[in-house]
Write a protein that holds these residues in place. Structure first.
Motif, mmCIF file in Angstrom:
data_model
loop_
_atom_site.group_PDB
_atom_site.id
_atom_site.type_symbol
_atom_site.label_atom_id
_atom_site.label_comp_id
_atom_site.label_asym_id
_atom_site.label_seq_id
_atom_site.Cartn_x
_atom_site.Cartn_y
_atom_site.Cartn_z
ATOM 1 N N GLN A 125 58.651 -55.729 81.514
ATOM 2 C CA GLN A 125 57.218 -55.954 81.550
ATOM 3 C C GLN A 125 56.888 -57.425 81.377
ATOM 4 N N VAL A 151 53.479 -59.699 80.163
ATOM 5 C CA VAL A 151 52.167 -59.580 79.541
ATOM 6 C C VAL A 151 51.546 -60.961 79.438
ATOM 7 N N SER A 190 47.473 -64.190 86.925
ATOM 8 C CA SER A 190 48.598 -63.274 86.739
ATOM 9 C C SER A 190 49.903 -64.037 86.854
ATOM 10 N N GLN A 235 49.517 -57.836 84.107
ATOM 11 C CA GLN A 235 48.233 -57.193 84.381
ATOM 12 C C GLN A 235 47.121 -58.200 84.630
#
Length: 124
Positions: free
Chosen positions: A3, A5, A95, A116
């Protein structure tokens, strides 16, 4: 699970500064090329900067060159985007994206992982 972030967005006046963070989770960012992209309302997503994996070469769009700086913090597993002298046209959702590569990937399609996004608004 891999991921990304982002954090650090917000509202800032023209001429101000923000520092965005792109934190990796589940993998080390050290050997990944990291790109920063932004999308303004009604416009296509555009590349802002990229940081190559391992060698950490950098590249910037003409619109941000001299004002934005991208850097890697290997200990924190984070890539930073320091944004200075912000202008209203810098407003958008920012992003970060990652691809396992030693080169500076500049196009959207080259990236495998995306965060995100975080909103940046430059307004008085």
């Amino acid at each position: 699970q891999l991921q990304l972030v982002e954090s650090g967005g917000g509202l800032v006046q023209p001429g101000g500064s923000l520092r965005l963070a792109c934190a990796g989770s589940g993998f080390s960012l050290n050997y990944y090329a990291i790109g920063w992209f932004r999308q303004a309302p009604g416009k296509e997503r555009e590349g802002v900067s990229c940081l190559s994996g391992s060698s950490s070469r950098t590249n910037y769009s003409d619109s941000v060159k001299g004002r934005f700086t991208v850097s890697r913090d290997s200990v924190a597993n984070t890539v930073w985007l320091q944004m200075n002298n912000l202008k209203p046209e810098d407003t958008g959702v920012y992003s970060c994206a990652a691809v396992y590569a030693s080169w500076c990937a500049k196009t959207l399609n080259e990236y495998d992982y995306w965060g995100q996004g975080t909103q940046v608004t430059v307004s008085s």
